[in-house]
Structure formats: C-alpha cells, structure tokens
Design a protein around this motif. Structure first.
Motif, PDB file in Angstrom:
ATOM      1  N   GLY A  32       0.802  -1.213   0.000  1.00 19.41           N
ATOM      2  CA  GLY A  32       0.000   0.000   0.000  1.00 19.41           C
ATOM      3  C   GLY A  32       0.832   1.259   0.000  1.00 19.41           C
ATOM      4  N   ALA A  35      -0.983   4.503   0.957  1.00 21.84           N
ATOM      5  CA  ALA A  35      -2.400   4.544   0.560  1.00 21.84           C
ATOM      6  C   ALA A  35      -3.161   3.373   1.184  1.00 21.84           C
ATOM      7  CB  ALA A  35      -2.522   4.501  -0.956  1.00 21.84           C
ATOM      8  N   SER A  37      -5.882   1.486   0.810  1.00 28.02           N
ATOM      9  CA  SER A  37      -6.824   1.300  -0.283  1.00 28.02           C
ATOM     10  C   SER A  37      -6.691  -0.098  -0.863  1.00 28.02           C
ATOM     11  CB  SER A  37      -6.546   2.346  -1.378  1.00 28.02           C
ATOM     12  OG  SER A  37      -7.371   2.151  -2.502  1.00 28.02           O
ATOM     13  N   VAL A  42      -2.971  -0.506  -6.450  1.00 26.96           N
ATOM     14  CA  VAL A  42      -2.257  -0.170  -5.219  1.00 26.96           C
ATOM     15  C   VAL A  42      -0.931  -0.926  -5.162  1.00 26.96           C
ATOM     16  CG1 VAL A  42      -3.229  -1.984  -3.732  1.00 26.96           C
ATOM     17  CG2 VAL A  42      -2.577   0.219  -2.731  1.00 26.96           C
ATOM     18  N   HIS A  43       0.072  -0.295  -4.561  1.00 26.85           N
ATOM     19  CA  HIS A  43       1.419  -0.866  -4.530  1.00 26.85           C
ATOM     20  C   HIS A  43       1.446  -2.187  -3.765  1.00 26.85           C
ATOM     21  CE1 HIS A  43       5.733  -1.172  -4.333  1.00 26.85           C
ATOM     22  NE2 HIS A  43       5.713  -1.153  -3.016  1.00 26.85           N
ATOM     23  N   SER A  79      -7.562  -4.823   3.104  1.00 28.01           N
ATOM     24  CA  SER A  79      -6.207  -4.634   2.569  1.00 28.01           C
ATOM     25  C   SER A  79      -5.125  -5.197   3.479  1.00 28.01           C
ATOM     26  CB  SER A  79      -5.937  -3.142   2.360  1.00 28.01           C
ATOM     27  OG  SER A  79      -5.862  -2.461   3.610  1.00 28.01           O
ATOM     28  N   PHE A  81      -3.485  -3.393   5.421  1.00 29.70           N
ATOM     29  CA  PHE A  81      -2.518  -2.358   5.047  1.00 29.70           C
ATOM     30  C   PHE A  81      -1.203  -2.522   5.807  1.00 29.70           C
ATOM     31  CE2 PHE A  81      -0.917   1.984   6.108  1.00 29.70           C
ATOM     32  CZ  PHE A  81      -0.472   2.322   4.846  1.00 29.70           C
ATOM     33  N   TYR A 262       1.619  12.558  -0.398  1.00 34.50           N
ATOM     34  CA  TYR A 262       1.081  11.651  -1.408  1.00 34.50           C
ATOM     35  C   TYR A 262       0.787  12.470  -2.660  1.00 34.50           C
ATOM     36  CZ  TYR A 262      -3.650  13.143   0.169  1.00 34.50           C
ATOM     37  OH  TYR A 262      -4.775  13.853   0.518  1.00 34.50           O
ATOM     38  N   TYR A 279      -9.551   6.210  -5.358  1.00 32.58           N
ATOM     39  CA  TYR A 279      -8.910   5.178  -4.538  1.00 32.58           C
ATOM     40  C   TYR A 279      -9.192   5.346  -3.055  1.00 32.58           C
ATOM     41  CZ  TYR A 279      -4.564   7.900  -3.308  1.00 32.58           C
ATOM     42  OH  TYR A 279      -3.646   8.788  -2.819  1.00 32.58           O
ATOM     43  N   LEU A 351       0.014   5.986  -5.344  1.00 32.50           N
ATOM     44  CA  LEU A 351      -0.764   4.751  -5.354  1.00 32.50           C
ATOM     45  C   LEU A 351      -0.028   3.716  -6.197  1.00 32.50           C
ATOM     46  CD1 LEU A 351      -3.519   3.410  -4.551  1.00 32.50           C
ATOM     47  CD2 LEU A 351      -4.309   4.066  -6.848  1.00 32.50           C
ATOM     48  N   ASP A 352       0.397   4.106  -7.382  1.00 31.23           N
ATOM     49  CA  ASP A 352       1.194   3.273  -8.285  1.00 31.23           C
ATOM     50  C   ASP A 352       2.559   3.936  -8.406  1.00 31.23           C
ATOM     51  OD1 ASP A 352       2.479   2.140 -10.505  1.00 31.23           O
ATOM     52  OD2 ASP A 352       0.624   1.865 -11.629  1.00 31.23           O
TER      53      ASP A 352
END
Length: 386
Positions: A32, A35, A37, A42-43, A79, A81, A262, A279, A351-352
């Motif tokens: 993540g 993020a 999400s 998402v990473h 997630s 996270f 971010y 997102y 996010l990416d």
C-alpha cells in the motif's frame, strides 16, 4: 586530516545535495505504501524486481533518499494495510547494491533490535553503499507489533529514555576503538566491540512530534520527519521553526526538517482530485483506517463530523501526508511554498509508484529546476538524451 563531518558531506546526498528542495521516496517497502486502499493498482510490496525498477528510477533522477516504513504486521481490514513488507535493514542493503548516489535509509524500531546488532548492520550497509547509509529511529507505537517480540508497550516518555540509551550504544559502537562497557537502566554491555566502523557518520532521522519526541530529534538527529499540523504557509513555517530553534538554542545543532506527501498529478486539478477520490472513497479500506486511528489514540470525537471525515480521507489518501494533488505547475508551486517555509526535503509516495515516479520525472522535475528548487541532474539528462 578529513573530519567525520567532511566525510559525511562528501558522501550522503541528504546532506551534500545542493538542491534547495530535496526529494525522497517513502514507504516503497510495504504493501500500500501510504495509501490505505484496495484499488487494483495499489502498490504491492512482494516483488523485489518491480521495487528495484522504482529504486533505480529515483536514483537516476537524482532523488536524495529512499526511506522505508517500519512495519512488522498489518492493520487488518480487506487490505491488511502494511501487512506485507520487506525488513528495512536488508532492504536498505539491497538498495545500496543497485544504486549509485541515493541515500539508503533503514527504519528501525528500537525495542526490536539490539543496538550492537543495529550498529553492525548499519556499518555493513554503509560500506556496501560507500557511505550513503542513514538510520530512521522509531521508538515503537503499535502495541501488537511490540508484543510480537515478547515485550510490552512502554509509556511514552520511557520509550524516548530507552531510545536515548539505544543511540548512545550505537554511537559508541561506531566511534570507540577497541572494547567498551556500557551499563545503564536498560543495557549492561561488557567488552562490547564493533568493527568495521562506518565510512561516514550515518545520517539520523526521527519523527517525534510530542515535546519529548521533538527534544529527542533536536538532541540526537540530523533531521526531523514531521506530519504537518496545517497546510497554511504561516503555520507550516512556524512548525518548522519550532524544531529548528529547539535544536539550535538547546543543543547548538543544525536540524533539517522533512515531511512526506502523497502525489496525484494530472492535466487539471479536477482530474488529479478525481483520481484520489476514486482510490480513497471507492476503494478506501475504512476498517484498516479505523484500526490505525484507534491505535494512534487520535481522538476524532473532538472534531466536527466534517473535520473527522476530512482527517480520515487524508489518512487513506497517504497516511495524512501533505497532498501534492494537481497539475505539474501546481505541484511545483506547492513545493516552492514548503521550501519558502523552511522545509528541507519531501518524501513522496504514489498509489502506483512505477507510473507515478515516471510521470514525476517527466513532468514535474523540469519545473522544479526552472523554479530554482533543484539543479539538473547529470544522470537523468544523459538518460533522456540517449
């Protein structure tokens, strides 16, 4: 004879870079990133070759730092996270081995790593990186993580008392020739020894925001890593001055200040904001966010409903970092404001990450150069020409 300070300046770009606004990449090592999400892009922090591409892109563009987030378990929700993450000492060694100029930082929870082991690992990474290592010191705030290691959460100020002794052991390991003893409340070291020494005095970072945490930063560290309490220029400048004045007036030290952001860049503010809205609102993990808010002890009940919703939005957007959302020109203006307020550096997350850093290098970096915030970086210029 070259002093430690002179050697440090010649090696670590967090210090030696002439750029007015220094840049880092934050939290690439954890699921993540920042993020919270479940968006499809998402990473994912379970693929070293993909991470290595992003690390090299930052290094070749002249970014000054790769700063990982310290995480041992996730925060639940769909997630989970942060639940998947690369351990930060070995991750920093990997970063060192595939880069040429960027600072290779580890993030270390002091209760989970003995200081002699930390000192030895740090010196090893410093040699692998040819003097580019730095240490981000975390005192441990997530109770379930601390209990994983058979310990318990210390009271807030006790954590910093422990960290005082922890970093003193490390400093001795980095500087004492031969053997040394160290006996305090928390440690009893007899004939401690650590060789080789680091090539440079490693760059130290801490994110303390409480009065005790700020004092720890000012006394021991080279940079404070802060969450901005307000995004208004005067308030940002006042928060930065508070850290720098404390370090200068109490300890005679020059403390740098970094924050994190971010990023969403698009042709218009509306498009950039729509991307974040998607997102965060459509794919945001509300359960994981609530678990973090509770663990941090953030009393959202004292906020209005609108303020509480806004707080959670930015937490899901990027761990409540400063939002760099808008056109490339707007992003450059935001960074100019932070620089004018006294900010020395900003760590970025997307996010990416792969698509995000490519867009940043192509669209935002040239504007930062034109604004005088950064100088053109030779490696990137040569890559572009090729």
């Amino acid at each position: 004879m070259t002093t430690d300070a002179e050697k440090l300046v010649s090696k670590n770009p967090m210090v030696s870079s002439p750029n007015k606004m220094k840049l880092g990449v934050f939290a690439l090592n954890a699921h993540g990133g920042t993020a919270i999400s479940v968006a499809p892009e998402v990473h994912k922090a379970d693929n070293w070759p993909r991470s290595a591409e992003i690390i090299r892109a930052a290094d070749q563009a002249g970014f000054e730092a790769m700063i990982p987030i310290g995480r041992w378990r996730g925060f639940g929700g769909e997630s989970n996270f942060g639940g998947t993450s690369f351990e930060t000492y070995t991750w920093a060694a990997g970063v060192a081995a595939i880069t040429d100029q960027i600072a290779c930082i580890t993030t270390s929870h002091v209760p989970t790593v003995h200081p002699l082991l930390a000192a030895k690992q740090a010196a090893t990474i410093d040699h692998i990186s040819n003097g580019r290592f730095g240490l981000n010191i975390i005192c441990g705030w997530f109770g379930p993580e601390m209990r994983m290691f058979g310990g318990k959460m210390m009271d807030h100020d006790d954590r910093y008392d422990y960290a005082d002794e922890w970093i003193e052991v490390i400093q001795k390991a980095w500087t004492e020739k031969g053997y040394f003893d160290y006996k305090t409340k928390n440690f009893n070291l007899e004939q401690a020894f650590s060789e080789p020494k680091p090539l440079n005095k490693p760059f130290l970072i801490n994110a303390g925001g409480s009065p005790r945490g700020m004092r720890y930063c000012a006394q021991h560290c080279d940079s404070a890593f802060i969450i901005l309490g307000s995004h208004e220029p005067q308030a940002v400048a006042a928060q930065i001055r508070k850290y720098k004045d404390l370090a200068r007036n109490e300890f005679g030290r020059d403390l740098k200040v970094w924050c994190y952001s971010y990023v969403s860049v698009a042709e218009s503010l509306a498009q950039a904001q729509k991307y974040v809205d998607r997102y965060v609102t459509e794919f945001g993990d509300d359960e994981a966010c609530e678990n973090i808010v509770k663990e941090l002890g953030i009393q959202t009940g004292i906020m209005t409903p609108e303020q509480a919703d806004n707080f959670r939005y930015h937490f899901k957007g990027g761990w409540a970092g400063f939002p760099l959302v808008g056109t490339p020109e707007m992003i450059a203006d935001h960074l100019a404001m932070l620089s004018d307020a006294g900010m020395d550096g900003v760590c970025l997350s997307w996010l990416d990450y792969k698509a995000g850093i490519a867009q940043w290098n192509a669209e935002v970096m040239p504007l930062l150069e034109r604004a005088g915030l950064r100088a053109p970086y030779a490696s990137r210029s040569l890559s572009a020409a090729a």
